[in-house]
Design an enzyme around this catalytic site. Structure first.
Site, PDB file in Angstrom:
ATOM      1  N   HIS A 128       0.848   5.695  -1.231  1.00 46.03           N
ATOM      2  CA  HIS A 128       0.191   6.963  -1.353  1.00 46.03           C
ATOM      3  C   HIS A 128       1.328   7.610  -2.542  1.00 46.03           C
ATOM      4  O   HIS A 128       1.212   8.900  -2.492  1.00 46.03           O
ATOM      5  CB  HIS A 128       0.157   8.074  -0.408  1.00 46.03           C
ATOM      6  CG  HIS A 128      -0.982   7.715   0.882  1.00 46.03           C
ATOM      7  ND1 HIS A 128      -1.721   8.513   1.345  1.00 46.03           N
ATOM      8  CD2 HIS A 128      -1.408   6.303   1.332  1.00 46.03           C
ATOM      9  CE1 HIS A 128      -2.418   7.792   2.277  1.00 46.03           C
ATOM     10  NE2 HIS A 128      -2.228   6.578   2.134  1.00 46.03           N
ATOM     11  N   ASP A 142       2.387  -5.112 -19.337  1.00 45.74           N
ATOM     12  CA  ASP A 142       3.356  -6.208 -18.710  1.00 45.74           C
ATOM     13  C   ASP A 142       3.048  -6.590 -17.476  1.00 45.74           C
ATOM     14  O   ASP A 142       3.629  -7.543 -16.745  1.00 45.74           O
ATOM     15  CB  ASP A 142       4.816  -5.642 -18.871  1.00 45.74           C
ATOM     16  CG  ASP A 142       5.401  -5.705 -20.313  1.00 45.74           C
ATOM     17  OD1 ASP A 142       4.915  -6.587 -21.180  1.00 45.74           O
ATOM     18  OD2 ASP A 142       6.320  -4.917 -20.615  1.00 45.74           O
ATOM     19  N   TYR A 193       9.729 -14.631 -20.544  1.00 44.95           N
ATOM     20  CA  TYR A 193      10.564 -13.432 -20.034  1.00 44.95           C
ATOM     21  C   TYR A 193      11.476 -13.855 -19.015  1.00 44.95           C
ATOM     22  O   TYR A 193      11.008 -14.553 -18.169  1.00 44.95           O
ATOM     23  CB  TYR A 193       9.689 -12.396 -19.712  1.00 44.95           C
ATOM     24  CG  TYR A 193      10.351 -10.988 -19.514  1.00 44.95           C
ATOM     25  CD1 TYR A 193      10.871 -10.117 -20.347  1.00 44.95           C
ATOM     26  CD2 TYR A 193      10.382 -10.848 -17.987  1.00 44.95           C
ATOM     27  CE1 TYR A 193      11.381  -8.921 -19.789  1.00 44.95           C
ATOM     28  CE2 TYR A 193      11.079  -9.848 -17.554  1.00 44.95           C
ATOM     29  CZ  TYR A 193      11.652  -8.547 -18.424  1.00 44.95           C
ATOM     30  OH  TYR A 193      12.248  -7.577 -18.219  1.00 44.95           O
ATOM     31  N   HIS A 228      -8.554   7.732  -1.522  1.00 45.32           N
ATOM     32  CA  HIS A 228      -7.697   7.274  -0.738  1.00 45.32           C
ATOM     33  C   HIS A 228      -6.292   7.013  -1.482  1.00 45.32           C
ATOM     34  O   HIS A 228      -5.661   8.038  -1.953  1.00 45.32           O
ATOM     35  CB  HIS A 228      -8.055   5.965  -0.087  1.00 45.32           C
ATOM     36  CG  HIS A 228      -6.965   5.445   1.074  1.00 45.32           C
ATOM     37  ND1 HIS A 228      -7.153   4.176   1.638  1.00 45.32           N
ATOM     38  CD2 HIS A 228      -5.779   5.809   1.460  1.00 45.32           C
ATOM     39  CE1 HIS A 228      -6.104   4.224   2.417  1.00 45.32           C
ATOM     40  NE2 HIS A 228      -5.451   5.102   2.286  1.00 45.32           N
ATOM     41  N   HIS A 247       1.019  -1.173   0.074  1.00 44.96           N
ATOM     42  CA  HIS A 247      -0.109  -0.047  -0.013  1.00 44.96           C
ATOM     43  C   HIS A 247       0.882   1.342   0.039  1.00 44.96           C
ATOM     44  O   HIS A 247       1.886   1.250   0.503  1.00 44.96           O
ATOM     45  CB  HIS A 247      -0.708   0.004   1.247  1.00 44.96           C
ATOM     46  CG  HIS A 247      -1.641   1.186   1.202  1.00 44.96           C
ATOM     47  ND1 HIS A 247      -2.375   1.717   0.487  1.00 44.96           N
ATOM     48  CD2 HIS A 247      -1.830   2.149   2.602  1.00 44.96           C
ATOM     49  CE1 HIS A 247      -3.043   3.009   1.008  1.00 44.96           C
ATOM     50  NE2 HIS A 247      -2.505   3.061   2.190  1.00 44.96           N
TER      51      HIS A 247
END
Lengths: 250, 250, 250, 250
Positions: free
Chosen positions: B96, B119, B228, B170, B94
């Site tokens: 910001h 991707d 990849y 948020h 998480h």
């Protein structure tokens, strides 16, 4: 005297640089010892590279230099007036950080756009008017402080819940419970400003954060019901914590 | 206990800082040991400068703190609900970060604009609605998790193929197969957001990436046909590799 | 010869990199010894990683290389013409910093938007016209200098009060009382440009800073009434300083 | 084998990170030894933190891995096709740098806006079309190379004078006389893109750089009449240099 205050103010000034909020000498942080009625502030025009804790100038609330061989920041009188009026302020930060300065230059208040803002500022960041020619002619920096204080008083804004403003055509001021916290609010202000610019690029007609979310975010970090951080150590350390309690505190 | 998990979660949290996705303490990474049913997460409000591996708090999927002397991140209940619902998630991040937070604040989903996005994310990054006053009043962070899970379920979005969302008003959440991969997805989300802002500045009426290119880019990195990276070492090391094969794998 | 000049010019060039104003080799700083009539300048195309004080090339005001084994910057003739015309210039900085270059490319002058600008530049940053085909064909860099000088002369702009300009389709030039100060003005110019871009995104119809505030900010830092910084050390060190005096100087 | 090539390719890849052009593993640089017909390229999906010179994979122009225990970059076939068609290319850089990627995603060519662009690219940076479903289905990366080559051939663009392109919905490719120069062109491309975004924010109807200025800037750095940099050391070291000569070379 007040060595730990000078150290804390020095550290907060250096952090301003590390946080990328300051170019050249465009910024200053002060911190106050409320019992002594004395605050320490960055000396004027001294490069951050050269700044040392013992160079922090001590000034009293009447504006007299109490200790220090360097002239205090040219913004000292603004800090002094804010300390006199805003009792909750233990530290003050002034920067010309680019996003917040853009709001100051545009004279545009910043309504709360999201929780990043709400975690630090309880509502719209206000714009304080520019000074009049008379106010500029004499005691300019002191009058800057008076204009900020008058705006908060006239608009009924609580400086403890709104620890920042944009000074019209100039730049932001932020404050907090100590010098370090005032720098953190200056960081939050700059990020809220930059995020709002990008938010409005995506959609210029944003309603902003609903009031109940503003309440939740500001109040979970500030005031008696706060549960963010580690102030209440014994609870966090309890491994038998039940789910309901944990959810309420998480 | 779970020392290597705590080390990996600590390392992922520190990387969040190095990647420039976090200011102050606005972010946290967790990682789970699925066998033990326990995840490690950043303690609440602790500065990244002070964070050490042994400070990572261990929490079980019922929300009980299993080990650690620090209160876990205030977002712990959100992580817990996501781990319970998204089986493919081995780590959650998480932040910001400013571009992704702008999308969250604007409530604007991010349709795939190019291969950088493709991707990592198989389609449009969704916006999850804000919580209601009731949901905010009690168990806010837990309800945040429930709102994300409900959105993915109701819209039929596979969390394994869409490892991120914008939480309205948020900020973003991202996840991945472990803590490190969840940070990488958080980086990709921020860059996709910033690139979209610039793309739409050049031309606001972009059609976005055609579906067959989205398939190609997402699937060459994810799922059974992926080619990849270095997972299939013996092939890459074969100097006698023929051109056709090389082209198909390059 | 002029070892301290070469050292100062080298230091100013290295600072240009630290300030983030230069990519690749797109920038150069010079500084002049007015008594000797000789200036030191960065050698052409040399990487900042490899630059050493002894590599600074010394050139006289006729354009002859006086010392140095490296060819001077390709912009040397521009610096030379500016030194001949602008007596207050002790140092000159040329960059391609992105915000200021955008103003140059757009051919848009930058009216003062706030005090950050006013602390360094006394009015609108001018755009100097692009050169004609004939001026480009021969002595291009020298003619660049002539175009700048002619613009300031024709428009009645005092180079001591307006130490910068945008060269149309090219990039900014800035100057100052020495090499270091010219870099500081280049920093201020870039920040003023970036802040104006964000200001106009918020409100494209800004009136700009009122004249009496421009006067206040420019003149408190420049000229005989300046009271910013530490030049007047004995006053600042006086602990008996009275409030009125302090307010006037703060 | 080709140890100095591997060292140079490694160094160029690491510089890509230092220049801020790459996040995660989104980028790769290769460099070719034209006599050997072999190029070195970054291995696929390896973190830049872990990259060492001996990990650079050597590939021939038929696509066979000649040396190296790691699978080469997934973009290897694109590099190979470009080396076969563009004889002047000694190094190739692929990034997802944000400004240039925005142009790729928007499918918008970048006409020359100023001298920063003109110093590196002789005209408008082209957009190469996205691949068709059939081209994507098989040999995608090889077909990417073919699409770029076909665009330059069909539009009569000289790859030696236009060492970059935007691949539609994807990201930029840049090249140069060696690996290091291809990175420098990738830096210049990103800055030209970012500067154009800001230029058009100031004025979306820019005419762009006049042709005679484009000629001047590109040709003073490239081709037989170039006079930028230190290639002609004996001239620069001559202290008796006359003014006219100096002006012409400065």
């Amino acid at each position: 005297m007040l060595e730990s205050l000078k150290e804390a103010v020095w550290e907060a000034n250096m952090r301003l640089v590390r946080e990328g909020l300051v170019r050249l000498t465009w910024g200053n942080v002060s911190g106050i010892d409320r019992e002594a009625g004395i605050f320490g502030i960055k000396p004027s025009g001294v490069s951050y590279d050269d700044l040392r804790p013992e160079m922090i100038t001590l000034v009293d609330l009447e504006g007299a230099v109490v200790e220090g061989e360097f002239r205090p920041s040219s913004d000292t009188a603004t800090h002094r007036i804010l300390y006199r009026a805003f009792e909750s302020a233990g530290g003050i930060t002034h920067t010309h950080s680019p996003g917040a300065t853009a709001f100051s230059q545009a004279g545009r208040p910043l309504p709360c756009q999201g929780t990043t803002h709400a975690d630090h500022f309880y509502g719209t960041i206000p714009v304080v008017r520019e000074l009049s020619p008379d106010e500029v002619a004499e005691n300019y920096e002191e009058n800057t402080g008076h204009a900020i204080v008058a705006h908060f008083r006239d608009e009924g804004i609580d400086a403890a819940q709104m620890p920042a403003c944009f000074q019209r055509f100039h730049a932001p001021f932020a404050w907090g419970k100590d010098a370090a916290k005032s720098v953190e609010n200056a960081v939050a202000l700059e990020m809220a400003a930059q995020m709002a610019l990008a938010t409005w690029q995506l959609d210029p007609r944003q309603p902003g954060l609903p009031g109940y979310l503003l309440d939740k975010h500001f109040l979970r970090k500030h005031g008696p019901g706060a549960y963010y951080g580690q102030e209440d150590r014994q609870v966090a350390a309890d491994p038998g914590l039940q789910e309901d309690a944990s959810a309420a505190q998480s």
